[in-house]
Design an enzyme around this catalytic site. Sequence first.
Site: not given
Length: 692
Positions: A560-563
């Site tokens: 994932r590149v998000d939170d």
Amino acid sequence: TSNHLRHVESMSTLPSGAGKVSHLNAVILGEALASEENDLVFPSEQFSSQALVPSPQKYLEMYTRSIQDPAGFWSDIASQFCWKQKWGEKVHSENLDVRNGNIKIEWFKGGITNICYNCVDRNVEAGLGDKIALYWEGNEPGFDDTLTYSQLLHGVCQLANYLKDIGVKKGDAVVIYLPMLMELPIAMLACARIGAVHSVVFAGFSAESLAQRIVDCKPKVVITCNAVKRGPKIINLKDIVDAALIESAKNGISVDVCLTYENPSAMKRESTNWQEGRDVWWLDVVPKYPSTCEVEWVDAEDPLFLLYTSGSTGKPKGVLHTTGGYMVYTATTFKYAFDYKPSDVYWCTADCGWITGHSYVTYGPLLNGATVVVFEGAPNYPDPGRCWDIVDKYKVTVFYTAPTLVRSLMRDGDEHVTCYSRKSLRVLGSVGEPINPSAWRWFFNVVGDSRCPISDTWWQTETGGFMITPLPGAWPQKPGSATFPFFGVQPVIVDEKGVEIEGECSGYLCVKGSWPGAFRTLYGDHERYETTYFKPFPGYYFTGDGCSRDKDGYHWLTGRVDDVINVSGHRIGTAEVESALVSHPQCAEAAVVGVEHEVKGQGIYAFVTLVEGVPYSEELRKSLMLTVRKQIGAFAAPDKIHWAPGLPKTRSGKIMRRILRKIASKQLDELGDTSTLADPSVVDQLIALADC
Ligand code: WTA
């Protein structure tokens, strides 16, 4: 994991656009790949010759058609299902670009069908009435049961009749909070049969999480059971539901009926807490209803289910899937990615509380008339050989699981695997997170005796079904790569500016165009749907994942590149854990990041700032953990709580997570520039407290 990351990192340093090989060209080059110095694993001749898609050429032919003529490709497949009325002129219509107005996706609009009919009645009518639909294996070895397709139909109809009788109508929500009993897929199918919208909540979620979901979707009925045994532990589910219903009532949502299945191996009736008037024993009412029930014919675009998933804020998102496209897509992906044969016995270890259990325990396999193993227990109970014992017992041919289980079984030692035959196995599958090459090889060599291809299926709750996945007979595999897109799927890799990059590259994974299984909205919040998924890179669906593509066109998911973090294949929003922590009266602030974890893939690492004057203590640490367990569920409890006198923030007050991630993973020489922090000294304070 580190091998994999290193591999991915080394790939990402190569110039983007190098060696412009689109994935299509690469597949044509299938033969040539072999001669190169590649880490390739080929399917055997024998496997490929009997496979549905036996060669790269065949894939290419089908894939090309699916992209050039999606309407023709998908309507040919959809025609194999039962439709009361065929869809309208347009097979699909969509707007996927926020700049052109609201996002809208429709497939088979105007077509009238019912997915329960297609899963069950259609198979019975086709002569599969006596075929086993479900094998149930209980938590305790020796507890088991079976249902044929006819018996499944019978059970589904009785429950559907009961639900109708208490007033559940088309479009009404029904919350299902059940462990992996056969009653779980039965309940899903019964809802679908009458056009009700099910929302299954994983039975590991806490009362508060359950309440939050009930308040959001306002069901008339909650379906649960009194208790479940998971490994050696007994979990009282009914008490959790009771607490959730008190909590939802406080928020103005009261549920009329709590239909409770008695799970005799876990708890007796007499010991179950009961609220007269609201609570009903399943076994007292459901078996009295007729075993036939007219289906409610629905539009292809009528909602089928809601499934809450984690995002980057504290509030879970109600992912909404509709009927027709989801049906066609889950059935087709199941068939090709596992190279389905009618003689298969299929076992997916996922719980129906997650999307994998929706699409690949219940709908996808049953739509194909498959025999499915439903397992109630824990995969290492009573010992680490349990999975292979089950494989041998039912002669499982297709085994689908998550990398975290593979890694934990790998740790337990080969002897727990090799003492079982496993001869029946034909295809293995992996889902939930990137599978590191060493776990891949162990799965392939030890579990599959170097005989079974591995389908490493990349997809999401939102996508409904597989998006990037090997087709096991079609091409050589690279351990750790999800390989190529499924039919109809156009993955693109974009840079920060949203510009598509070609050839060998790495960046953000997006999808161009629509596919039948895509989710249609976030329940009650279409704006959040557009903002989260379609605004970051206009014109594309943004997945939230990073990805690189190698010179042969293989895709490598990098996380994932998000939170959002991925713990044992479970999606957890860091914001959800943070808001649980700060609800503790002694916690002033919290920041949560993911760290690499040998078995779970990622672990949860929480930095916690206490209220002024409160001292650190072991007791407080436990109490913070308990708060997270209570608010979300045990699976979201932090692996580590790191006391933080202060958090690294920019002058505008934004927490710099990049720095926290480096501290958490002890990469102290990679902290980078800390001069923009409002107070750079907090970094040293944090480092000093790392082992406290
Ligand atoms: C991750 C589960 C790499 C990914 C089906 C995605 C994977 C998130 C894979 C979705 C895979 C899932 N390889 N990563 N084969 N499968 N993921 O919604 O980060 O629970 O975005 O759906 O899991 O998780 P979800």
